[in-house]
Design a protein around this motif. Structure first.
Motif, PDB file in Angstrom:
ATOM      1  N   ASP A 142      -0.559   2.294  -9.614  1.00 58.10           N
ATOM      2  CA  ASP A 142       0.653   2.914  -9.085  1.00 58.10           C
ATOM      3  C   ASP A 142       0.302   4.133  -8.241  1.00 58.10           C
ATOM      4  N   HIS A 169       0.408   0.560 -13.124  1.00 54.64           N
ATOM      5  CA  HIS A 169       1.841   0.327 -13.212  1.00 54.64           C
ATOM      6  C   HIS A 169       2.264   0.178 -14.670  1.00 54.64           C
ATOM      7  N   ASP A 173       8.041   0.901 -13.308  1.00 59.15           N
ATOM      8  CA  ASP A 173       7.916   0.960 -11.847  1.00 59.15           C
ATOM      9  C   ASP A 173       7.472  -0.366 -11.232  1.00 59.15           C
ATOM     10  N   ALA A 174       7.428  -1.443 -12.014  1.00 55.96           N
ATOM     11  CA  ALA A 174       6.964  -2.729 -11.505  1.00 55.96           C
ATOM     12  C   ALA A 174       8.117  -3.726 -11.407  1.00 55.96           C
ATOM     13  N   TYR A 205       3.777  -4.317 -18.620  1.00 53.46           N
ATOM     14  CA  TYR A 205       3.294  -4.697 -17.297  1.00 53.46           C
ATOM     15  C   TYR A 205       2.092  -5.598 -17.491  1.00 53.46           C
TER      16      TYR A 205
END
Length: 708
Positions: A142, A169, A173-174, A205
């Motif tokens: 990220d 990540h 945020d994915a 993630y």
């Protein structure tokens, strides 16, 4: 690894399974978040990281991976581009030579990098043996946070170059599903499919990635495949934990170093000896498993603990022998942070402990691979030697930031360091053993003053400490097995003793936002003692010797500027980003070399990109990279030429942030140049095989699609 067609199906099934488990536990569908934050939210994460690093009175960098991913991202060279104070150049595969403030200035590309403390999500990756690169898959990231020099103090980073934290990540945020594919020159292909999601108090993630390339230079074909997964859970507002898993395999053919003449006339040619031996570096499967747990005691204090298991075997076939290595590291971390008021002034205190230790099975077996030299008469596979290299690093650090006046902060800190290094030849009989244990300390004093909301000035005085690699104790040995020792004849017998490298560094600088744009500037001066410098004793050597040097000086300037040049009425933007690094590294009255420059890095290094973004999502950019000449040996008798490279990128980012495509054009003039140099001692002005060629003209195309 499964085929590319099956990867999206597998990950989508995993995403749906996680959602089903959440529903089985009684979570309501309304609590399930299946989309990543929008662009504004991602901007906020990067802004928070920049603000946090701006509280450190020294140079730092935050790499927002959304920007590099608008082009080819194959290695650390692409990740760390345009970062002031950071030199990152690849010799054609994942083995990137990284140096900050002259750290590990002349390590051979692809070797375990020295002088930097690398972390994965705040957990230690670097161990006593250095930093293997195979787990640094850029598509999993990220952002990257770089704390140059002693500015990584609060993270337990006391090496000359500082700290680099590769942050992956999470489900926050994915996208729920993302597929990325890139292809290009020299047989390059890269594929990834990933999934991330937030399910109430749980998020995850997971990503599968593979890549392969024929390589620009002959005999530099490479393959890699790996998986990352992390799962976080928030038990309550005061307690959260996250588990991390990385597994990756790499296989790289090695082309070796070549002469300047070879680069000028046959830039794709490999060292003939490397081709004849079919040299390669294989890491058959590296595993990183860790946990990080945070407990918020109250609004003003917290405790964070970390635990890591890192296993990274290697099969090294470079030179006439085959070396099989079994590394296993275990690391533990503890951090306590507290905010108080002292004498009416705000105070922020930290206490941390970092411990990394090789497990006892870390060692190596060496066998004859190609008969010849001291192994003449022995068949391939003949057992030559066994040796071990053990080590541990323990750092206890205490720090405080005290606001002694409005917007004026005093930073103090003290670290106690214990390093243990041990190497022994266990086969054949008659081998020696060296064991070193050293206590040291590292104080830190700094000031930062927020003169205006857009202008900060800072300065610091600090000390750094770096131990030698345990494996360098045996590879740098000058005591050899005598004639009559069988296949071990002529190999290193008794490990040497090396001292810890120390440095005292003064740094002054500032950062801010002005009419010319967002800028940063830092000047540093370091007096280094017992610097650990490596040298290739001859053109045919494959392993550098590492020895303590006489006193040296590292000084330089690190500058960056991001400027918005034009914003037309239609909402477009013309911008220019620039970074410049000046590096002056030299001896201080050395008995043999006087004040000679240390070889391996350019004195001047500049990168710039002029870019225009259209409001519809299209973008176009021109970029350049300039590097001055590089000394090739410690005698400064020969130089690699300076070079200037030019490139361009074109692309499109969909307004809904669901798909992206780009075209990356590199080295448009097909410039022939040396990307990295592995120095010799004294080449007496001769053109010796010390360099690896940079990539010639190349074109890369990529596309990604996301379900949010």
């Amino acid at each position: 690894m499964s085929s590319a067609k099956s990867l999206p199906t597998a990950l989508l099934g995993l995403a749906l399974a996680c959602q089903a488990m959440a529903e089985a536990e009684g979570m309501e569908l309304g609590q399930v978040l299946i989309q990543a934050p929008d662009a504004r939210g991602e901007d906020a994460v990067i802004d928070d990281a920049k603000a946090r690093l701006a509280e450190v009175p020294g140079g730092s960098n935050v790499v927002d991976m959304r920007q590099p991913l608008q082009g080819r991202v194959a290695s650390n060279q692409d990740v760390l581009a345009y970062q002031p104070g950071v030199y990152a150049q690849s010799s054609g595969n994942e083995g990137t030579k990284i140096s900050i403030r002259g750290s590990g200035i002349n390590r051979a590309p692809g070797a375990h990098a020295s002088g930097l403390y690398a972390m994965l999500d705040g957990l230690p990756l670097t161990g006593p043996g250095g930093t293997p690169y195979e787990l640094l898959e850029p598509l999993w990231l990220d952002r990257v946070e770089v704390l140059r020099g002693a500015n990584g103090f609060d993270r337990g980073a006391l090496a000359l170059g500082g700290a680099v934290d590769y942050i992956s990540h999470t489900g926050y945020d994915a996208p729920l599903l993302q597929v990325r594919y890139a292809m290009g020159s020299h047989g390059y292909q890269q594929r990834q499919v990933s999934s991330g999601q937030v399910l109430g108090d749980l998020d995850y993630y997971v990503a599968l990635t593979d890549a392969k390339a024929d390589g620009y230079q002959d005999h530099t074909a490479s393959e890699s495949q790996g998986v990352i997964a992390n799962v976080g859970y928030r038990f309550n507002p005061n307690l959260e934990t996250r588990f991390y898993l990385r597994y990756r395999e790499t296989d790289n053919d090695l082309a070796g170093r070549v002469t300047k003449r070879s680069i000028e006339h046959s830039p794709r040619a490999a060292n003939p000896a490397y081709v004849a031996r079919d040299d390669s570096r294989k890491q058959p499967g590296s595993t990183f498993f860790g946990n990080k747990t945070t407990f918020y005691i109250d609004d003003d204090s917290s405790i964070q603990t970390g635990l890591v298991y890192h296993d990274y075997p290697m099969d090294l076939r470079e030179g006439p022998n085959r070396l099989k290595v079994a590394y296993t590291d275990v690391s533990g971390t503890f951090d306590y942070k507290r905010r108080d008021t002292l004498w009416g002034l705000e105070s922020r205190s930290t206490a941390g402990l970092r411990v990394t230790k090789h497990l006892p099975n870390a060692g190596a077996s060496e066998r004859v691979r190609i008969p010849g030299g001291n192994t003449a008469g022995y068949s391939p596979g003949t057992h030559m030697r066994n040796f071990t290299y053990q080590g541990s690093d323990t750092v206890l650090h205490l720090g405080n930031d005290l606001e002694i006046a409005d917007d004026l902060w005093l930073t103090t800190g003290l670290a106690a360091i214990y390093t243990r290094r041990e190497s022994a030849v266990t086969y054949p009989d008659g081998g020696g053993k060296t064991s070193l244990g050293d206590w040291d300390y590292a104080p830190r004093l700094g000031l930062r003053y927020q003169l205006t909301p857009d202008l900060q000035l800072f300065g610091n005085l600090s000390r750094s400490v770096e131990g030698p690699h345990p494996w360098s104790l045996i590879y740098s040995a000058n005591q050899r097995f005598p004639a009559g020792s069988g296949p071990a004849t002529g190999t290193q017998r008794d490990p040497v003793k090396l001292q810890n490298q120390t440095a005292t560094t003064l740094e002054l600088g500032g950062r801010g936002d002005a009419m010319v744009g967002e800028w940063s500037l830092a000047w540093y001066y370091a007096q280094v003692r017992h610097e650990l410098l490596s040298v290739l004793p001859d053109a045919n050597a494959v392993t550098p010797y590492e020895l303590n040097a006489s006193p040296t000086v590292h000084q330089g300037i690190e500058a960056s500027l991001f400027s918005t040049l034009w914003t037309p009425d239609d909402g477009g933007r013309l911008s220019l980003r620039q970074s410049y690094t000046f590096s002056d590294f030299h001896y201080r009255d050395d008995e043999r070399f006087g004040d000679n420059r240390l070889p391996g890095l350019p004195m001047h290094y500049y990168q710039g990109e002029l870019r225009y973004d259209w409001p519809q999502g299209f973008f176009a950019a021109l970029n350049t990279q300039l590097a001055s000449k590089v000394e090739v040996d410690y005698a400064n008798s020969y130089e690699a030429d300076p070079y200037a490279l030019f490139g361009a990128t074109l692309g499109y980012n969909a307004p809904k942030n669901d798909w992206q495509t780009w075209l990356d054009l590199r080295n448009l003039t097909d410039k022939r140049y040396a990307a990295t140099v592995s120095p010799g001692y004294d080449d007496k002005g001769l053109d010796v095989a010390r360099s690896t060629p940079g990539e010639g003209m190349a074109v890369y195309l990529g596309v990604s699609w996301s379900l949010r």
